[in-house]
Write an enzyme that holds these catalytic residues in place. Structure first.
Site, PDB file in Angstrom:
ATOM      1  N   ARG A  98      19.635  40.876   7.142  1.00  0.00           N
ATOM      2  CA  ARG A  98      19.782  39.705   7.992  1.00  0.00           C
ATOM      3  C   ARG A  98      18.867  38.557   7.540  1.00  0.00           C
ATOM      4  NH1 ARG A  98      22.232  38.472  12.565  1.00  0.00           N
ATOM      5  NH2 ARG A  98      21.239  36.860  13.819  1.00  0.00           N
ATOM      6  N   ASP A 162      33.651  31.314  21.913  1.00  0.00           N
ATOM      7  CA  ASP A 162      33.204  32.290  22.916  1.00  0.00           C
ATOM      8  C   ASP A 162      33.646  31.849  24.317  1.00  0.00           C
ATOM      9  OD1 ASP A 162      31.604  33.682  20.845  1.00  0.00           O
ATOM     10  OD2 ASP A 162      30.583  31.752  20.834  1.00  0.00           O
ATOM     11  N   HIS A 190      25.677  32.146  19.409  1.00  0.00           N
ATOM     12  CA  HIS A 190      26.992  32.662  19.040  1.00  0.00           C
ATOM     13  C   HIS A 190      26.784  33.998  18.336  1.00  0.00           C
ATOM     14  CE1 HIS A 190      30.926  33.251  17.412  1.00  0.00           C
ATOM     15  NE2 HIS A 190      30.451  33.228  16.180  1.00  0.00           N
TER      16      HIS A 190
HETATM   17  P1  NAX Z   1      36.071  31.906   4.082  1.00  0.00           P
HETATM   18  O1  NAX Z   1      35.238  32.839   3.276  1.00  0.00           O
HETATM   19  O2  NAX Z   1      37.543  32.059   4.119  1.00  0.00           O
HETATM   20  O3  NAX Z   1      35.767  30.412   3.555  1.00  0.00           O
HETATM   21  C1  NAX Z   1      34.494  29.917   3.387  1.00  0.00           C
HETATM   22  C2  NAX Z   1      34.568  28.760   2.396  1.00  0.00           C
HETATM   23  O4  NAX Z   1      33.283  28.153   2.360  1.00  0.00           O
HETATM   24  C3  NAX Z   1      34.912  29.206   0.975  1.00  0.00           C
HETATM   25  O5  NAX Z   1      35.953  28.385   0.480  1.00  0.00           O
HETATM   26  C4  NAX Z   1      33.618  28.998   0.227  1.00  0.00           C
HETATM   27  O6  NAX Z   1      33.817  28.648  -1.130  1.00  0.00           O
HETATM   28  C5  NAX Z   1      33.002  27.838   1.012  1.00  0.00           C
HETATM   29  N1  NAX Z   1      31.565  27.672   0.836  1.00  0.00           N
HETATM   30  C6  NAX Z   1      30.611  28.618   0.718  1.00  0.00           C
HETATM   31  N2  NAX Z   1      29.400  28.046   0.543  1.00  0.00           N
HETATM   32  C7  NAX Z   1      29.603  26.713   0.574  1.00  0.00           C
HETATM   33  C8  NAX Z   1      28.749  25.590   0.429  1.00  0.00           C
HETATM   34  N3  NAX Z   1      27.445  25.739   0.185  1.00  0.00           N
HETATM   35  N4  NAX Z   1      29.290  24.363   0.517  1.00  0.00           N
HETATM   36  C9  NAX Z   1      30.601  24.207   0.725  1.00  0.00           C
HETATM   37  N5  NAX Z   1      31.466  25.222   0.842  1.00  0.00           N
HETATM   38  C10 NAX Z   1      30.975  26.463   0.767  1.00  0.00           C
HETATM   39  O7  NAX Z   1      35.434  31.908   5.531  1.00  0.00           O
HETATM   40  P2  NAX Z   1      36.100  31.472   6.927  1.00  0.00           P
HETATM   41  O8  NAX Z   1      36.845  32.622   7.487  1.00  0.00           O
HETATM   42  O9  NAX Z   1      36.789  30.171   6.752  1.00  0.00           O
HETATM   43  O10 NAX Z   1      34.786  31.324   7.830  1.00  0.00           O
HETATM   44  C11 NAX Z   1      33.836  30.302   7.586  1.00  0.00           C
HETATM   45  C12 NAX Z   1      32.583  30.509   8.419  1.00  0.00           C
HETATM   46  O11 NAX Z   1      32.873  30.459   9.816  1.00  0.00           O
HETATM   47  C13 NAX Z   1      31.897  31.872   8.203  1.00  0.00           C
HETATM   48  O12 NAX Z   1      30.493  31.627   8.084  1.00  0.00           O
HETATM   49  C14 NAX Z   1      32.189  32.607   9.486  1.00  0.00           C
HETATM   50  O13 NAX Z   1      31.189  33.575   9.765  1.00  0.00           O
HETATM   51  C15 NAX Z   1      32.174  31.493  10.489  1.00  0.00           C
HETATM   52  N6  NAX Z   1      32.807  31.744  11.794  1.00  0.00           N
HETATM   53  C16 NAX Z   1      32.247  31.169  12.882  1.00  0.00           C
HETATM   54  C17 NAX Z   1      32.782  31.301  14.149  1.00  0.00           C
HETATM   55  C18 NAX Z   1      32.129  30.658  15.336  1.00  0.00           C
HETATM   56  O14 NAX Z   1      32.614  30.867  16.447  1.00  0.00           O
HETATM   57  N7  NAX Z   1      31.070  29.885  15.204  1.00  0.00           N
HETATM   58  C19 NAX Z   1      33.975  32.155  14.366  1.00  0.00           C
HETATM   59  C20 NAX Z   1      34.798  32.369  13.132  1.00  0.00           C
HETATM   60  C21 NAX Z   1      33.981  32.606  11.884  1.00  0.00           C
HETATM   61  O15 NAX Z   1      33.499  33.930  11.901  1.00  0.00           O
END
Ligand code: NAX
Length: 327
Positions: A98, A162, A190
């Site tokens: 973590r 949520d 969250h």
């Molecule tokens: P994906 O893995 O499908 O897409 C993430 C994208 O971010 C990829 O295209 C990757 O290349 C890009 N990326 C990574 N590092 C980057 C950076 N430094 N600058 C720009 N782009 C970067 O993930 P996805 O399912 O779209 O989820 C995205 C994020 O949302 C994750 O961190 C996930 O944990 C979070 N979530 C948050 C939620 C909330 O309620 N706050 C719920 C849904 C989701 O779990």
């Protein structure tokens, strides 16, 4: 007609991006009369994929889409942005602790917070979706404060998914329409430690707590169902929540920008309300109007609720301590 607003979206090649961008371009976030320009950021290796998404956006011929580009440079993506949706984050890989996850994301969000403060509009509205979203928002805000210029109150984390999850659980339990439910709040982080609090919820004037009238449902069913919903979606779908997360981001920004008479849960930097230390990004009940939000004051916090709020706060304080040396 209105001048276009600039919306920066990071992680644009990802699965949330694929649900989000089309709805922004169709006017569901900023209004059906508001043109938008999409400024997309993703990593160098994802540029090709983002170009494909832009081709599809083009192929929708959205009347409100006034432009779209992709870049791997945060300064370019955030230039003159009115709204920034920070979706991209470093996912937890196998065996990653973590603390490692927090520092890997700390590196991303210090860079992005600084780039936003240096390049975006002074009244930019920032919503962090990428996890751990509260602490990532805290980090981006801290980096932005060092630069100055932007409003530190405008760095938010997303608790709206949520909130929406909890609303539907209450609607299904009571048999009342989801649209009838008012005054829900989800306090805190969250994460499964969040406290979805329905003590104040009404449906057409009736107390939902009285309608449910089941003393064990809250602890045994409701809180675990809402808290572990993300894991349940992964279990069922083989992929994490995407369309519902995109929907929540749209709800959060739409209510903030266009206003909301009803309470909404926003993850906002604490101003000390309800004893939450200043600056911690925490789910609070809020009202929005004129592009501004305020935390609803004066709600009674009983002993049970104080215990729940303290647990989720403790987790955020631990996360804050883990990233302190980076800020
Ligand atoms: P994906 O893995 O499908 O897409 C993430 C994208 O971010 C990829 O295209 C990757 O290349 C890009 N990326 C990574 N590092 C980057 C950076 N430094 N600058 C720009 N782009 C970067 O993930 P996805 O399912 O779209 O989820 C995205 C994020 O949302 C994750 O961190 C996930 O944990 C979070 N979530 C948050 C939620 C909330 O309620 N706050 C719920 C849904 C989701 O779990």
């Amino acid at each position: 007609s209105k001048a276009p607003l600039r919306v920066a979206v990071t992680g644009a090649a990802g699965q949330i991006g694929y649900s989000l961008l089309f709805r922004i371009a169709s006017g569901e976030m900023l209004g059906k009369d508001q043109p938008v320009i999409l400024q997309l950021l993703d990593l160098p290796q994802a540029q090709q994929a983002v170009k494909g998404v832009i081709m599809e956006l083009d192929d929708c011929a959205f009347p409100l889409l006034a432009g779209a580009f992709t870049t791997d440079d945060p300064a370019v993506a955030f230039k003159d942005a009115d709204v920034c949706l920070l979706v991209g984050a470093r996912p937890r890989s196998k065996g990653m602790e973590r603390a490692d996850l927090l520092t890997a994301n700390g590196a991303i969000f210090t860079v992005q917070g600084k780039a936003i403060a240096e390049n975006a509009k002074e009244d930019v509205k920032v919503l962090v979706v990428g996890n751990p979203c509260n602490t990532n928002a805290y980090i981006a805000r801290a980096a932005a404060i060092k630069v100055g210029r932007t409003n530190p109150a405008n760095y938010h984390g997303m608790l709206r998914l949520d909130h929406n999850r909890a609303l539907t659980q209450l609607a299904q339990k009571t048999g009342r329409p989801v649209s009838s439910l008012k005054q829900l709040v989800v306090w805190g982080n969250h994460s499964p430690s969040m406290y979805a609090d329905y003590r104040f919820v009404t449906s057409n004037g009736d107390s939902v707590k009285a309608l449910i009238n089941d003393p064990v449902w809250n602890n045994d069913v409701f809180l675990p169902t809402v808290g572990k919903r993300g894991a349940a979606i992964i279990e069922a779908r083989g992929l994490s929540s995407a369309a519902s997360a995109a929907n929540a981001a749209i709800d959060h920004i739409r209510d903030w920008v266009l206003g909301s008479d009803e309470w909404v849960t926003l993850g906002v930097p604490s101003d000390g309300s309800y004893g939450i230390p200043e600056g911690i990004v925490f789910g609070f009940p809020c009202k929005c109007s004129g592009g501004k939000y305020e935390i609803i004051q004066g709600l009674e916090i009983d002993e049970y609720s104080r215990g729940k709020i303290n647990l989720t706060l403790k987790e955020l304080e631990d996360e804050r301590a883990a990233v302190a040396s980076m800020l």
